[in-house]
Design an enzyme around this catalytic site. Structure first.
Site, short mmCIF file in Angstrom:
data_model
loop_
_atom_site.label_atom_id
_atom_site.label_comp_id
_atom_site.label_asym_id
_atom_site.label_seq_id
_atom_site.Cartn_x
_atom_site.Cartn_y
_atom_site.Cartn_z
N CYS A 89 -31.63 60.25 -24.59
CA CYS A 89 -32.28 60.87 -23.45
C CYS A 89 -33.56 61.12 -23.52
O CYS A 89 -34.56 61.36 -22.68
CB CYS A 89 -31.58 61.96 -22.72
N CYS A 240 -23.50 66.66 -11.69
CA CYS A 240 -23.60 65.81 -12.59
C CYS A 240 -24.48 64.57 -12.39
O CYS A 240 -24.28 64.01 -11.41
CB CYS A 240 -22.28 65.26 -12.89
N ILE A 243 -24.75 57.51 -13.07
CA ILE A 243 -25.20 56.38 -13.77
C ILE A 243 -26.02 55.49 -12.95
O ILE A 243 -25.80 55.41 -11.80
CB ILE A 243 -23.88 55.57 -14.11
N HIS A 361 -30.41 58.94 -13.32
CA HIS A 361 -30.71 59.35 -14.60
C HIS A 361 -30.36 57.98 -15.61
O HIS A 361 -29.67 57.77 -16.40
CB HIS A 361 -29.63 60.45 -15.14
#
Length: 367
Positions: A89, A240, A243, A361
């Site tokens: 990341c 969370c 994707i 993300h």
């Protein structure tokens, strides 16, 4: 070459983040790179060196070895040194750091940093397994076992009895289990609540709703966050990071080059990278060590920070970041959420982009 040590961010750009099955790495990257060069009032031929941040293209698309060289051709950038940076990341923040170091040293006057990621795949298990590749594969089984024992989840009766949070399974990234285990320890030690984590999520989505590039642009209520599907206690789905696909780019120039060409942009006060270590090493978290070094390099302290972007792969991680970055004492991150200190109008707005949970993300781009 100027060699005066000053580095400015002359241009930045990003694509919208989201699921774009019809687009590839080249298309996404060209959009971000071309816009960043335009923002910097530079042409492709003005770029002297480039760093490409990407994490899992090899696992998702099969593109290995020359990722940066391949995608940058779409923006007419070639022939110059192109370095591919893969660091989970932190891939693109590491690429930014390397570009900064070379420009600050006077080796180059202009540098391009491009971060890109294609995470969506017809088989979601492929995307999730790509995330899991960022775990020490030789320690994965032991880590999974440890997470089963760490922290507790209150039982349905709420009478004080507890059971381990449900971990594992193919429906989520293993990192959600890791973040859940970490925050459960925090909840046990400091009394942090699921509601405080949810307040962070609500705040982030309120910011994301104002960001035209965010993957999720809907505001959420506290009840909607708490009532959403559980991923790994205490984390629910909106807490969370999703994707997605996307790209981002930045153009760095030396102070001397900026003066000579009439280019503006903020000056980089500090750029620091630290790596994590095993808990048995007894060293502070990498985030703590990096923050301390960055504050020292910039000549400021946490009280001088007016706005911050932190890595919130989960909303719980943002609470931990408040503490690791010195914005409050350890154990008081939840209190900042209660007070609205990190929301719009608060004393220290955090993740005004919407953060990873709302903005999205795509690892190489969001890093």
């Amino acid at each position: 070459m100027s060699g005066d040590g000053g580095v400015r961010v002359a241009g930045v750009a990003m694509t919208p983040f989201g699921k774009f099955p019809e687009r590839g790495l080249k298309s996404l990257s060209a959009e971000a790179v071309d816009a960043a060069l335009k923002d910097a009032t530079l042409a492709p031929e003005d770029v002297q060196v480039a760093f490409a941040g990407n994490s899992v293209a090899g696992l998702i698309t099969g593109q290995e070895c020359i990722r940066g060289q391949v995608v940058l051709r779409e923006s007419a950038i070639g022939g110059i040194p192109v370095f591919n940076v893969e660091n989970a990341c932190a891939s693109s923040s590491s690429a930014f750091h390397l570009a900064y170091e070379l420009v600050a040293a006077g080796r180059y006057d202009t540098a391009l940093v491009a971060g890109f990621e294609k995470l969506t795949h017809p088989d979601k298990k492929v995307s999730l397994s790509a995330f899991s590749s960022a775990v020490d594969v030789e320690m994965a089984a032991a880590l999974q076992e440890m997470m089963q024992k760490v922290g507790t989840k209150p039982d349905a009766a709420g009478g004080g009895a507890a059971k381990p949070g449900k971990e594992g399974g193919g429906a989520k990234s293993m990192f959600m289990d890791i973040y859940a285990a970490a925050i459960r320890i925090h909840m046990s030690q400091y009394g942090t609540t699921q509601e405080q984590i949810a307040k962070v999520c609500v705040k982030s989505h309120a910011f994301g709703a104002m960001n035209p590039h965010a993957q999720y642009r809907e505001t959420l209520t506290l009840d909607e966050v708490l009532g959403a599907r559980e991923i790994a206690y205490p984390l629910t789905l909106p807490m969370c990071a999703p994707i997605g696909d996307g790209a981002a780019a930045a153009v760095l120039v030396s102070d001397g080059y900026a003066r000579a060409h009439g280019i503006g942009g903020p000056r980089v006060a500090a750029s620091v990278v630290r790596s994590g270590s095993l808990p048995s090493a007894g060293t502070p978290m990498a985030e703590v060590r990096a923050a301390d070094a960055a504050y020292e390099m910039a000549g400021i302290g946490p009280d001088d920070v007016d706005v911050a972007e932190v890595h919130d792969a989960t909303s719980a991680a943002e609470i931990l970041a408040y503490e690791d970055l010195g914005f409050c004492a350890h154990g008081e991150g939840g209190r900042l959420a209660d007070e609205g200190a990190t929301a719009l109008g608060g004393r220290l707005p955090v993740n005004t982009s919407g953060g990873l949970s709302s903005k999205g993300h795509p690892i190489g781009a969001s890093g």
